[in-house]
Scaffold this active site. Sequence first.
Site, PDB file in Angstrom:
ATOM      1  CG  ASN A 206      -2.122   0.807   1.172  1.00 31.38           C
ATOM      2  OD1 ASN A 206      -2.784   0.994   2.174  1.00 31.38           O
ATOM      3  ND2 ASN A 206      -2.486   1.304   0.016  1.00 31.38           N
TER       4      ASN A 206
ATOM      5  CD  GLN B 180      -5.145   4.911   1.226  1.00 32.22           C
ATOM      6  OE1 GLN B 180      -4.351   3.977   1.109  1.00 32.22           O
ATOM      7  NE2 GLN B 180      -6.245   4.997   0.499  1.00 32.22           N
TER       8      GLN B 180
ATOM      9  CB  CYS C  15      -5.219   4.513   6.156  1.00 33.40           C
ATOM     10  SG  CYS C  15      -4.001   3.736   5.059  1.00 33.40           S
TER      11      CYS C  15
ATOM     12  CG  ASN D  39      -1.618  -1.503   4.912  1.00 33.73           C
ATOM     13  OD1 ASN D  39      -1.189  -2.389   5.644  1.00 33.73           O
ATOM     14  ND2 ASN D  39      -2.464  -1.752   3.927  1.00 33.73           N
TER      15      ASN D  39
ATOM     16  CG  ASN E 225     -12.318   2.771   6.088  1.00 34.26           C
ATOM     17  OD1 ASN E 225     -12.493   1.802   6.828  1.00 34.26           O
ATOM     18  ND2 ASN E 225     -11.211   2.911   5.393  1.00 34.26           N
TER      19      ASN E 225
ATOM     20  CG  ASN F 116     -12.777   1.074   1.424  1.00 34.99           C
ATOM     21  OD1 ASN F 116     -11.880   1.594   0.793  1.00 34.99           O
ATOM     22  ND2 ASN F 116     -13.284   1.622   2.527  1.00 34.99           N
TER      23      ASN F 116
ATOM     24  CB  CYS G 247      -7.097  -2.108   1.672  1.00 36.87           C
ATOM     25  SG  CYS G 247      -8.238  -1.026   2.577  1.00 36.87           S
ATOM     26  N   GLY G 248      -5.365  -2.249   4.762  1.00 35.06           N
ATOM     27  CA  GLY G 248      -5.410  -2.793   6.115  1.00 35.06           C
ATOM     28  C   GLY G 248      -6.796  -2.824   6.706  1.00 35.06           C
TER      29      GLY G 248
END
EC number: 5.1.1.7
Length: 296
Positions: free
Chosen positions: A17, A49, A78, A80, A171, A205, A232-233
């Site tokens: 990422n 990001q 986020c 990562n 998110n 997402n 995507c963590g």
Amino acid sequence: MSPLANRRFLKMHGAGNAIVVLDLRGTSIRVAPAEARAIAADAHSRFDQLMVVHDPVTPGTDAFMRIYNTDGSESGACGNGTRCVGYALLDDPAMARPAENGCLTLETKAGLVAVKRVTDRSFTVDMGQPRLRWDEIPLAEPFPDTRRIELQVGPIDDPILHSPAAVSMGNPHAIFFVERDPDTFDLGRIGPLLEAHPIFPERANISIAQVTSRDTIKLRVWERGAGLTLACGTAACATVVAAARLRMIGRAARVALPGGELSIEWRADDHVLMTGPVFLEGEGSLSPDLFAGLDG
């Protein structure tokens, strides 16, 4: 001239990422959406990001983070990127501040996250509690059971994908569980259509997941505001929570993404822990030319 001109940044990645870390502590500078898009468009500072570090807001925290996607939109989480910020605040000579036992408490608009060093290049992030109610995720209409919601791709009698789980990790995420390799689905075509589906008022997402054993999952992710991503963590966390709720796995799993592997645990106290690597690719400074003609 933009106040971001000539500001130093770190170029990093967490399990593939792409992350840019920008330190704005000690200033009142805010990144405008157009500025974030300009930074993402430059080959030297391209990111999935952008993690912007500000002075702490809440007493007892180490920093406040704002998280930007490539389209300039903001995200509340986020995983990562948070690991990368943890590395920067503990190890980068220009950013590091004293921290007790290699632990940090960081804040985003979605809440608090704790970061702890595991090894020199591995960090664990406490991502907090998943949000599972339809109005917390959020969804546009009531679903009493978010383990499966009514949504499908393709013909009604033979859908390509259907009945995703819905979870928020700060998110919104929709996770489609499938029996065949996620790489066989055209997520680059499906992802943007589902991201903007009316059922997701804040967009979402979109993940396609294959449970390969009781403790391993293969995952592909279309990231809201960023597109196809190597990792995507928060999607990995949401997928483990969703799979555990459906009794496909226990409460811990290794999640294999194109960019690397993350270890996820949904603890009995309802907190989700994510452990994974960080890699420092280099540093640079933001060229004034990036922001020429921008009006924010």
